[in-house]
Design an enzyme around this catalytic site. Structure first.
Site, PDB file in Angstrom:
ATOM      1  N   LYS A  15      11.435 -25.894 104.978  1.00 28.90           N
ATOM      2  CA  LYS A  15      11.977 -26.473 106.212  1.00 28.90           C
ATOM      3  C   LYS A  15      11.485 -25.799 107.486  1.00 28.90           C
ATOM      4  CE  LYS A  15      16.125 -28.499 104.219  1.00 28.90           C
ATOM      5  NZ  LYS A  15      17.564 -28.724 104.368  1.00 28.90           N
ATOM      6  N   GLY A  58      24.207 -17.689 103.832  1.00 29.01           N
ATOM      7  CA  GLY A  58      22.821 -18.118 103.871  1.00 29.01           C
ATOM      8  C   GLY A  58      22.271 -18.007 105.276  1.00 29.01           C
ATOM      9  N   SER A  59      20.942 -17.988 105.406  1.00 29.71           N
ATOM     10  CA  SER A  59      20.334 -17.857 106.733  1.00 29.71           C
ATOM     11  C   SER A  59      19.037 -18.653 106.861  1.00 29.71           C
ATOM     12  CB  SER A  59      20.050 -16.374 107.043  1.00 29.71           C
ATOM     13  OG  SER A  59      19.183 -15.807 106.062  1.00 29.71           O
ATOM     14  N   GLY A 105      16.812 -22.598 106.623  1.00 32.76           N
ATOM     15  CA  GLY A 105      16.761 -23.791 107.451  1.00 32.76           C
ATOM     16  C   GLY A 105      18.045 -24.601 107.444  1.00 32.76           C
ATOM     17  N   MET A 106      18.652 -24.794 106.280  1.00 28.71           N
ATOM     18  CA  MET A 106      19.907 -25.536 106.222  1.00 28.71           C
ATOM     19  C   MET A 106      21.032 -24.770 106.917  1.00 28.71           C
ATOM     20  SD  MET A 106      21.741 -28.129 105.441  1.00 28.71           S
ATOM     21  CE  MET A 106      21.262 -29.230 104.125  1.00 28.71           C
TER      22      MET A 106
END
Length: 272
Positions: A70, A129-130, A132-133
Site C-alpha cells: 500500500k 499496527g502501523s 498502510g491500513m
C-alpha cells in the site's frame, strides 16, 4: 446474454501478499449481474515495480492493492487522489490510457462503518499496527472525532510517526494501555498466516473492552472476533470493511454504482 471473455474484455485485478477470493467473487458477481464485459483476477508478486508496470503497459483498468504494497507502490503511480495523499497510503489504482491514479477506499469504508455501528467517539481506543491500513483507520478515527487513543506498534519509528500525525499516543505494547475500543490492523488471525490461530489482543483486554474491530477480512470470524462475540461484545468485521471498500473500487473502475440490494447480494456471495 451469455458473457464470454474476448479481446475487448476489460481486466481488473488485485495485488496482495496473500490473495483471497473475496474481491474476485465480489467484482465478478457484479460484472455478471450488470452484464458488463469485465473480468477480475487476484494476483501476488515478488516484483512490485514490474507488476505495476504491467498494469500500465497491458491496459489493466483497475488494480486493488493490499498488504504489504500500500505504501511501496506510491512512487510508481502518476497521480495521488486526495484520499490517498492525505494518508500517504494506496489501496486502489485506476488506469486511464496509461495514466495511473491512486486512491484509498479503505478510509471511506472505515468512516462509513464507524457511523453505521454508531461507535461513540468518546471511547479510548487501541489501534494495533502501523502500516498502510493503520493510517487509513487512524485518519478516519481522527476525522470522526476520536480524541483519545493509542497506536500500539512494535516499530517505534512508524508507530510514533503515525501517532504524532493524528495527535494520539504511541505504545510498544498493551502493558500500560486501558482501551474501550480495540482495533486490529495487523495480519494476526489472517487465513494463511503464521498467526492464524492467535488473538490480536490479550483475553483480559478483550474482556474489559466495550467494542472490538478487526480489519482482517479472511476469515470474517477471526479468533479476535470469535472471542469478543463469546464475551457479548459488539464487533465490526474485516468482511464489512472489504465489501464497502470493494464497491467503491467497482464504481471507480466502471463508473456504475450498484443498488444497495445488489451490493448486499455481492457481499453475501463473496463471503460464501
Amino acid at each position: 446474454m451469455t458473457r464470454q471473455i474476448n479481446k475487448d474484455t476489460i481486466v481488473c485485478m488485485s495485488l496482495a501478499a496473500r490473495p483471497s477470493n473475496f474481491g474476485t467473487r465480489f467484482h465478478n458477481f457484479l460484472y455478471e449481474a450488470l452484464d458488463l464485459d469485465y473480468l477480475y483476477k487476484a494476483f501476488t508478486t515478488t516484483d512490485l515495480a514490474a507488476a505495476i508496470g504491467g498494469v500500465r503497459a497491458l491496459g489493466i483498468r483497475g488494480c486493488a492493492v493490499s498488504m504489504p504494497f500500500k505504501e511501496a507502490c506510491i512512487p510508481m503511480v502518476d497521480e495521488l487522489d486526495a484520499s490517498a495523499k492525505a494518508i500517504d497510503s494506496v489501496n486502489t489504482l485506476v488506469n486511464t490510457a496509461g495514466h495511473l491514479k491512486a486512491y484509498n477506499t479503505d478510509y471511506i469504508a472505515i468512516t462509513k462503518l464507524l457511523a453505521q455501528h454508531q461507535v461513540p467517539t468518546d471511547l479510548v481506543f487501541a489501534l494495533r499496527g502501523s502500516g498502510g491500513m493503520a493510517k487509513a483507520v487512524a485518519c478516519a478515527l481522527k476525522d470522526a472525532g476520536f480524541k483519545n487513543g493509542f497506536i500500539v506498534a512494535r516499530n517505534e519509528v512508524a508507530g510514533r510517526q503515525l501517532a504524532d500525525l493524528y495527535g494520539f499516543a504511541w505504545r510498544p505494547d498493551m502493558a500500560q494501555v486501558q482501551a474501550q475500543l480495540l482495533i486490529n490492523v495487523t495480519p494476526i488471525g489472517m487465513t494463511g498466516g503464521a498467526e492464524v490461530s492467535s488473538l490480536a489482543f490479550a483475553e483480559a483486554a478483550i474482556e474489559s473492552a466495550h467494542m472490538v474491530f478487526d480489519v482482517v477480512a479472511l476469515p470474517a470470524d477471526t479468533p479476535l472476533i470469535r472471542y469478543a462475540q463469546a464475551q457479548g461484545k459488539p464487533v465490526i468485521t474485516g468482511a464489512e470493511v472489504f465489501a464497502i471498500q470493494a464497491v467503491e473500487q467497482f464504481v471507480l473502475y466502471t463508473g456504475i454504482r450498484p443498488s444497495e440490494a445488489l451490493f448486499q447480494q455481492a457481499a453475501a456471495f463473496a463471503r460464501g
